[in-house]
Design an enzyme around this catalytic site. Structure first.
Site, short mmCIF file in Angstrom:
data_model
loop_
_atom_site.label_atom_id
_atom_site.label_comp_id
_atom_site.label_asym_id
_atom_site.label_seq_id
_atom_site.Cartn_x
_atom_site.Cartn_y
_atom_site.Cartn_z
N GLU A 1 0.80 -1.22 0.00
CA GLU A 1 0.00 0.00 0.00
C GLU A 1 0.84 1.27 0.00
O GLU A 1 0.48 2.25 -0.66
CB GLU A 1 -0.95 0.00 1.20
CG GLU A 1 -2.15 -0.92 1.06
CD GLU A 1 -1.84 -2.37 1.44
OE1 GLU A 1 -2.75 -3.21 1.34
OE2 GLU A 1 -0.69 -2.64 1.84
N HIS B 1 -10.90 -4.57 9.22
CA HIS B 1 -11.48 -4.42 7.88
C HIS B 1 -12.79 -3.63 7.90
O HIS B 1 -13.52 -3.65 6.91
CB HIS B 1 -11.78 -5.80 7.26
CG HIS B 1 -10.59 -6.55 6.80
ND1 HIS B 1 -9.62 -7.02 7.65
CD2 HIS B 1 -10.19 -6.94 5.56
CE1 HIS B 1 -8.70 -7.67 6.97
NE2 HIS B 1 -9.02 -7.63 5.69
#
Length: 727
Positions: free
Chosen positions: A454, A524
C-alpha cells in the site's frame, strides 16, 4: 547429504572505480562544470551553516558538506526533463539539478556567475530562511525544497518517504515514452524502511525508469550503519528485486558519473530501475555546524581521514594533474563562490546596530498561513450540475456498485489521463466487489493490479498526480489498509500542496468502502471519515445514492485536490434511479442535500445512515429535517444548508454508524455547537457506534455499530429534551 546448487542473481551487482584513463579521457568542459558545481554547493552550504550558527535559521540544517560528489556526479548527465527528489539532507542534490537547469550549456571556471545562478542561490537560501521569496514561499524550509520546472520534485523530511513519489514520476515518464528518468536520493537509514523496499519491488515489477540513489554516509544521527544492518553494502538490496546495482566511491565524482552513465543506459533503454550506492561522508553532525566528533560518536581521526578524500580537492587535483587548471584558478573559483553566497545572503540579511537579522519585509504575511491547504475549486466552476429531484431526462434503476463501474468507464473513455490501481482491481470481474467491472478489458494497461504494498502504490499515485500528466484513482480494498500507507496518505499527498507553497496540484482520487456488518472484524471495518477530516489537504465525499455517486465522482475526478470517496457495502446492492444516457453531470463538492424537510429537529448524517434515519423517522411520524452531508471535509461542509435548517429547528442530532474512537461526528458536533450556539435549544445530540471496533462475532459486531434502535433512541432523546416526548 543434500545437493547444494549455487543460485545466480537475476540482475548484476558491481563495484565501479574510476581509473587514470577515465580521468584522462574526461571532457574538459564537463570537468569544469563538475568543479564549479562542487564549489558553488560547498559555498552555499557553508553560508547556511554560518547563518544557522548565528541563530538566523529557524529549524534544523542538515548540511551535506562532504557529500557533494554524489549529487554532482549523478546529475551531470541528466536531461533537463529528468526529475529527482531527495531527503531531509538534500540541498546539494537540489542545487546540482537546478544548476543543470539554469546553465544548460555547463559552467566555466573563468566566467562570472550568471543572473540565473545568483537567483538560484538567493531563492534557495530564502527558502531555507523561511522567506516569501523562496521556492516554496518559505513554507518548505531546509527539508522541503521543490522547483518543478528544474526537475526538483521536492525533498522530504520523512526518511524514505520520497521513494514512492519518485516512482510516480518514473511511471509518467515510462508512459510518455520520452526516455526520461527519475532519481530518488536517500541515505543508509532509508534502505531499511518498508516504503523504500516496497517501491523497489514495484518499480522492478513494472520496469519503471527509476534510480534508487543511496548516499551511504555510515551514520543516522549517531547510529552507525553496522549497528543497523548486517549487510552494510547497501546496494545488495537490489539482488532481492532483480535490480541492476552499482557500488561506487561517492567522494570521486567522476566514478559516480560513470556509474550513473551505465544506469541511465539501462533505464532509458527500457530495462527498469537501477540502484547506485555512493559511499560518502558528511563532515558535520546530523544537524548544525559542529562535527560529529563533538558529540562523541565518531573520532577526529576518522573525520580527518575522510576530509583527505574531499571531492572538491579530488577533482581539482585531477584537473591540475592534466594541467587543465592552476592552483590559483582553483582558489579564485573558491573565493568567487564564497563571495556570491555572501552577496546573496546580504540581500536577505541586515545588521542594524551591528546585530544581524532577517530583513522584516521579506517574511511571509501571516494571512498566508492557511493558503493552499486545498485549491479554490475554480476548475469545477463551469461544470453542468444536476440533482435527481430536478432531473428531467429518462432514468433507470441501477445497483449502486454497477454505477461505480459505469461512471468510471465513462470518465476513462473520455479522459485518457485516468489510471486505476489497487489490489485485484484488474481481476475477479471487477475486484472483490465488482466496482471495477469491465474496466480492465476496456482500458488495458490503465487498470493496474498492484502488489500488496500500500505505501508504494499509494505514494506512486501521489507522485503521478503531482507530475500532472495523469489522474490516478487508487482503490483501497478496506479503509483500515490505509494505515499501512499512512505516511503517503497524510504526510505526503495530503500536505503536498500547502507544504510546497500552495501551488502544487494533486489530482488524485482514493476510493474505499466501509464494510461494517460483513463479519470481517476489527481490521477491515472502519469508517475513515473522522481521521481524514482532521488531516489537512483531503476533500471527502460520501455518496448515499447511485445518482449522487455519479455526480460526486465526476467532481472528484475533475478536482485538483486529493479526494477520498467513501462507499459502503450496505449500499452496493441498493438500486436507485440513474439517467439512462447521461453520466456527465456533476454534483458540486461542498453541497449538502435536504432529503426530507421538517421543523422539529435537524438530523445530520451520511452514507448508509441516510436511508436508515429516513426509515426510522417515517416509522415514528416525526417532523424531522434530514440532511445528507455528502461532502465531509472541513472546507466541504455546507454551512449555508446546515445553519438554515438549525435556525428553523433549533435541535440537532448527528448520526453515524462507526466507532466513537475514530468518530467523524465528534468533529461535526463541536463545529455545530460553536457556529450555531445561539440557535440551539439544547446541546447537539449524537448517535454513534461503540468505542471498540467491530469484531467477528455477529452479535458483538452488531452491538458495535449504530443500529435503527440507536437512531430511534437518539430521536426520542432529542424530542424529550424539548419537552415533547414521543409516545
Amino acid at each position: 547429504m543434500p545437493s547444494l546448487i549455487s543460485l545466480k542473481p537475476a540482475a548484476p551487482w558491481k563495484e565501479l572505480q574510476s581509473t587514470d584513463e577515465d580521468w584522462a579521457a574526461a571532457d574538459l568542459h564537463l570537468l569544469e562544470t563538475m568543479l564549479v558545481s562542487l564549489h558553488l554547493i560547498r559555498a552555499f552550504e557553508e553560508k547556511v551553516l554560518e547563518l544557522a550558527g548565528e541563530g538566523l535559521v529557524h529549524g534544523p540544517v542538515h548540511s551535506a558538506i562532504g557529500q557533494e560528489g554524489g549529487a554532482v556526479g549523478s546529475t551531470l548527465l541528466m536531461r533537463p526533463s529528468d526529475q529527482i527528489n531527495g531527503s531531509h539532507r538534500g540541498h546539494h542534490q537540489f542545487l546540482a539539478k537546478a544548476l543543470g537547469h539554469v546553465e544548460r550549456q555547463g559552467l566555466s571556471v573563468a566566467q562570472p556567475y550568471s543572473a540565473g545562478v545568483r537567483d538560484l542561490g538567493r531563492k534557495a537560501l530564502a527558502e531555507i530562511l523561511g522567506l516569501a521569496q523562496g521556492f516554496c514561499r518559505g513554507r518548505g524550509g531546509s527539508m522541503h525544497l521543490r522547483w518543478q520546472e528544474a526537475g526538483n520534485l521536492g525533498t522530504n523530511a520523512i526518511v524514505g518517504g520520497g521513494a514512492p513519489l519518485a516512482a510516480g514520476a518514473a511511471f509518467a515518464h515510462k508512459r510518455a515514452g520520452t526516455g526520461d528518468v527519475a532519481f530518488t536520493y536517500f541515505g543508509d537509514g532509508a534502505v531499511n524502511i518498508g516504503s523504500v523496499l516496497e517501491t523497489m519491488n514495484l518499480a522492478s515489477a513494472w520496469k519503471l525508469p527509476l534510480c534508487f540513489f543511496i548516499e551511504n554516509n555510515r551514520y543516522a544521527v549517531s547510529t552507525h550503519v553496522e549497528e543497523a544492518t548486517a549487510e552494510t553494502r547497501l546496494s545488495a538490496r537490489g539482488l532481492g528485486f532483480a535490480i541492476p546495482s552499482w557500488k561506487v566511491d561517492g567522494m570521486d565524482p567522476l566514478a559516480v558519473m560513470l556509474a550513473t552513465q551505465q544506469a541511465l543506459e539501462v533505464m532509458r533503454g527500457g530495462g527498469g530501475p537501477t540502484i547506485i550506492e555512493a559511499d560518502v561522508y558528511r563532515f558535520f553532525h546530523q544537524n548544525g555546524p559542529l562535527p560529529g566528533s563533538a558529540f562523541g560518536y565518531r573520532s577526529k581521526v576518522e573525520e580527518s581521514e575522510w576530509r583527505q578524500r574531499d571531492p572538491l580537492e579530488r577533482v581539482a587535483a585531477e584537473m591540475q594533474r592534466r594541467q587543465l587548471i592552476s592552483s590559483d584558478a582553483v582558489e579564485a573559483l573558491r573565493q568567487r563562490s564564497v563571495a556570491l553566497m555572501h552577496e546573496v545572503a546580504a540581500e536577505l540579511i541586515e545588521a542594524p546596530e551591528g546585530r544581524k537579522r532577517i530583513r522584516p519585509a521579506l517574511w511571509p504575511q501571516e494571512d498566508f498561513r492557511d493558503f493552499g491547504i486545498r485549491g479554490d475549486l475554480t476548475e469545477l466552476q463551469d461544470t453542468r450540475t444536476a440533482e435527481l429531484e430536478s432531473f428531467t431526462g429518462a432514468v433507470r434503476q441501477v445497483r449502486f456498485v454497477d454505477v461505480v463501474a459505469d461512471v468510471m468507464h465513462r470518465r476513462m473513455e473520455q479522459d485518457p489521463r485516468i489510471v486505476i490501481m489497487g489490489e485485484d482491481v484488474h481481476r475477479l470481474r471487477g475486484g472483490t466487489n465488482g466496482a471495477t467491472r469491465g474496466l480492465a478489458a476496456a482500458f488495458g494497461n490503465r487498470v493496474l493490479g498492484t502488489p500488496i504494498s500500500e505505501a508504494a502504490f499509494t505514494g506512486l499515485a501521489g507522485g503521478l498526480a503531482m507530475d500532472g500528466r495523469f489522474i490516478p484513482v487508487v482503490e483501497f480494498m478496506y479503509p483500515d489498509f490505509m494505515w499501512v500507507a499512512a505516511d503517503q496518505v497524510f504526510n505526503q499527498i495530503g500536505k503536498a500542496r500547502h507544504m510546497f507553497g500552495g501551488d502544487a496540484k494533486v489530482p488524485l482520487v482514493l476510493r474505499t468502502k466501509v464494510a461494517m456488518g460483513t463479519g470481517y472484524g476489527s481490521q477491515h471495518s472502519m469508517d475513515p471519515a473522522g481521521i481524514f477530516a482532521t488531516s489537512p489537504g483531503w476533500r471527502i465525499v460520501a455518496p448515499s445514492t447511485p445518482f449522487d455517486y455519479v455526480g460526486l465522482l465526476n467532481s472528484a475526478l475533475a478536482c485538483e485536490d486529493p479526494v477520498l470517496v467513501i462507499e459502503h457495502v450496505d449500499l452496493y446492492n441498493m438500486q436507485g434511479p440513474v439517467p439512462v444516457d447521461d453520466l456527465d453531470y456533476f454534483i458540486p463538492l461542498g453541497k449538502a442535500k435536504v432529503v426530507r424537510e421538517g421543523s422539529a429537529l435537524t438530523v445530520l448524517t451520511y452514507l448508509n445512515m441516510v436511508r436508515q434515519v429516513s426509515e426510522v423517522v417515517e416509522m415514528l411520524g416525526l417532523d424531522a429535517e434530514i440532511i445528507d452531508l455528502r461532502s465531509l471535509d472541513r472546507a466541504g461542509l455546507d454551512w449555508q444548508t446546515i445553519e438554515a435548517s438549525i435556525e428553523k429547528t433549533g435541535n440537532v442530532l448527528v448520526v453515524e454508524q462507526g466507532a466513537l474512537g475514530t468518530s467523524y461526528g465528534s468533529l461535526l458536533a463541536a463545529e455545530v455547537q460553536t457556529r450555531c450556539f445561539d440557535n440551539l435549544d439544547q446541546p447537539v445530540q449524537r448517535v454513534h457506534g461503540g468505542e471498540a471496533s467491530p469484531s467477528i462475532s455477529k452479535v458483538l459486531e452488531a452491538a458495535a455499530c449504530a443500529r435503527p434502535a440507536d437512531i430511534e433512541a437518539g430521536l426520542r432523546r432529542v424530542m424529550a429534551e424539548q419537552g415533547l416526548p414521543l409516545a
